[in-house]
Every structure is written in C-alpha cells, then in structure tokens.
Scaffold this active site. Structure first.
Site, PDB file in Angstrom:
ATOM      1  N   GLU A   1     -12.169   2.114   3.629  1.00  8.25           N
ATOM      2  CA  GLU A   1     -11.110   2.506   4.646  1.00  8.25           C
ATOM      3  C   GLU A   1     -11.332   4.032   4.944  1.00  8.25           C
ATOM      4  OE1 GLU A   1      -6.856   1.203   5.944  1.00  8.25           O
ATOM      5  OE2 GLU A   1      -6.668   2.434   4.038  1.00  8.25           O
TER       6      GLU A   1
ATOM      7  N   GLU B   1       0.737  -1.326   0.006  1.00  8.80           N
ATOM      8  CA  GLU B   1       0.202  -0.158  -0.076  1.00  8.80           C
ATOM      9  C   GLU B   1       0.758   1.065   0.096  1.00  8.80           C
ATOM     10  OE1 GLU B   1      -3.779   1.997   2.194  1.00  8.80           O
ATOM     11  OE2 GLU B   1      -2.487   0.470   3.535  1.00  8.80           O
TER      12      GLU B   1
END
Length: 306
Positions: free
Chosen positions: A282, A187
């Site tokens: 998220e 990420e």
C-alpha cells in the site's frame, strides 16, 4: 544478427544493468506469461496502477503482469466500489493465476466519517450495512480479509466510553462476518490526530475485547512506524491478533529501500515467526514510468532475498 539489431539489444541490456536487474530477470514482454516465473517467497500484494506503464490500463492485464513478475497476491481497497461484472472478472483472473486476494475496505463513508466511537445508532447501521454488502463481494473475488477504520476520535466523550462503543459495534460486525469465514482487520492510521484508532496496543486491546476470529489487526508498518516505531517489538507484542500486514517506507510512503525502515530485517522476522499471509503493497512508486515500476520489483526482490 544485423548491426542495428545488435546495437538495439546492447542498449536495452545496458539500461537493464543500470537498474541492477539481470537479463534473466528483465521484463522483455510484460503481457506474456513467463514459462518459469520466479515467485516471491512471501505473499506481496500489489495494487492496480502500480505497474500500468508496463501492463496498460486494463485491470486484468495488470493482474497478469503482477503474476508474471512472481507476485502471488493482490489487494484492492476500492473493490466494493467496482461493478459486479468487474469484481467477477477480477476473481476469475486471480483464480486462474493462483493469486491470493488480499484486503478490500468495508465501505462506511470514509476514515473519519460515521465514527463507531460516537455510539450513534445511525453510524452503527451504516457500518453493519457495509459488512452485509461485503459478503457477496468477498465471494466474487475469494477475499478473506476486510479493512475497517472505526472513524474519528470524539473529544467530548471519555476514552473508555469510546472504546466500549467501538468494541460493541465491532462485535455486531463480527457476528455478521464470522459465519462466512471473513475477518475484519482493524487498521490504526497516522493520517490525522483526529482518528480514533492510531496505535498497535490499542488495536490489540480492542481485538481481545471483541474476542472473535472475525476481528483482527491490520499491522500497517508505514503508519505504525510514524506513530510509535519499535516495529519488530510491537509485532511481537501483538502477534497473536495480527492477521494482515501492509507495507510502505517512511518518509514518503514509497517502496521498501526508499526510506528509514529496514524491511529486509522485518520481512525475515515475520517469516521466521511463521507468517504465511498477505503483505499488502500500500504505497506509491518512488520513480515515474517503467523505470519506477522496475525499481519496485527490484526493491521487493532485494528485501526478500534471505
């Protein structure tokens, strides 16, 4: 119907209409299974706490609420920190409701700590230990994707050396995870200029170099909008290494429709390319309380309505 009941129901209907939600889609009893829940056409994955005002604090009740509203996936960054008993219950609840488990984070000490870019054996050992421990956790919840953040940028090392250090460490992690059908998803983040991994092209290069099905890209649209923009173009450029998406509007990191990102176009583009994986929610809620939770549900209904 008695007059007071009529007034109460009329007030509830008016409140729902004010949120732009029809009576057919209203949440009347959030802890009961809907007989025919309308499932989202993409695997949006909420987090714990996102709907706690409706579902309560109990984690399994929260999962059931998500399923009742049509969500078909779930993710939990903190899964490795939970007890074996809780992990097992979560896995059982997801299986019962036919929900896909999304990512959890491989614990290596934090996003900026124990950086793989440094090439230090002690940091590599911490990362590899996290990979090994994640295997049993993944089995309990039927997870396939594990988030990895390589750590901090090393200002005293040339970037090529840092790249080589990260690639070598990730190859060793992939060797641990690949036999179990697990995939690290790297990420790139925008939280700090001190992070090593920040761009999609950089992440693409690393995945190509690791050259394993156990190492792919987590394309977090919120972070990459902040860092580089050109979301659809960069999705296309890195497509063959993307295994997972995460969502958050910018600015604010709240639900879609609250910022500048055209999520309806992005979701349509991703679906047209054949993506059938998870899209992790998220982000926070832009409004507090039950109204805020209903607004999140409505935002995903609106942006996936194509």
């Amino acid at each position: 119907m008695e007059r007071r009941d009529f007034i109460k129901k009329s007030a509830t209907a008016a409140s729902i209409a004010g949120l732009g939600i029809t009576a057919a889609n209203a949440i009347t009893n959030p802890l009961e299974d809907s007989p025919n829940p309308k499932r989202f056409n993409m695997k949006f994955a909420p987090h714990f706490g996102m709907f706690k005002n409706h579902a309560g604090e109990d984690l399994i009740d929260q999962i059931n609420f998500m399923a009742d509203q049509g969500f078909t996936a779930f993710e939990d960054n903190n899964m490795m920190k939970r007890t074996i008993e809780v992990q097992t219950k979560i896995g059982e609840a997801l299986a019962k409701r036919n929900m896909t488990m999304g990512v959890f984070v491989i614990q290596k000490g934090g996003n900026l700590k124990n950086t793989l870019a440094a090439g230090k054996q002690e940091f590599i050992d911490i990362f590899l230990d996290g990979c090994r421990k994640s295997i049993e956790v993944a089995k309990r919840v039927n997870a396939k994707w594990l988030t990895v953040v390589p750590g901090a940028f090393q200002r005293r090392l040339p970037i090529g050396i840092q790249d080589a250090n990260v690639i070598e460490a990730l190859r060793r992690g992939a060797d641990i995870l690949e036999p179990h059908g697990l995939t690290m998803v790297l990420e790139p983040l925008s939280d700090s200029p001190d992070l090593y991994l920040q761009r999609s092209d950089q992440t693409y290069m690393i995945c190509k170099a690791v050259n394993s099905p156990a190492c792919k890209i987590l394309f977090d649209i919120y972070h990459l909008q902040k860092t580089e923009g050109h979301i659809i173009r960069n999705i296309d450029l890195t497509w063959d290494e993307i295994a997972y998406f995460q969502i958050g509007d910018n600015p604010g990191r709240k639900e879609p429709t609250t910022g500048e990102i055209n999520y309806k176009n992005i979701f349509k583009h991703i679906q047209n390319k054949g993506y059938e994986g998870v899209l992790g929610m998220e982000h926070g809620n832009s409004q507090n309380g039950k109204d805020g939770e209903l607004a999140v549900i409505k935002a995903y209904k609106d942006t996936s309505n194509f």
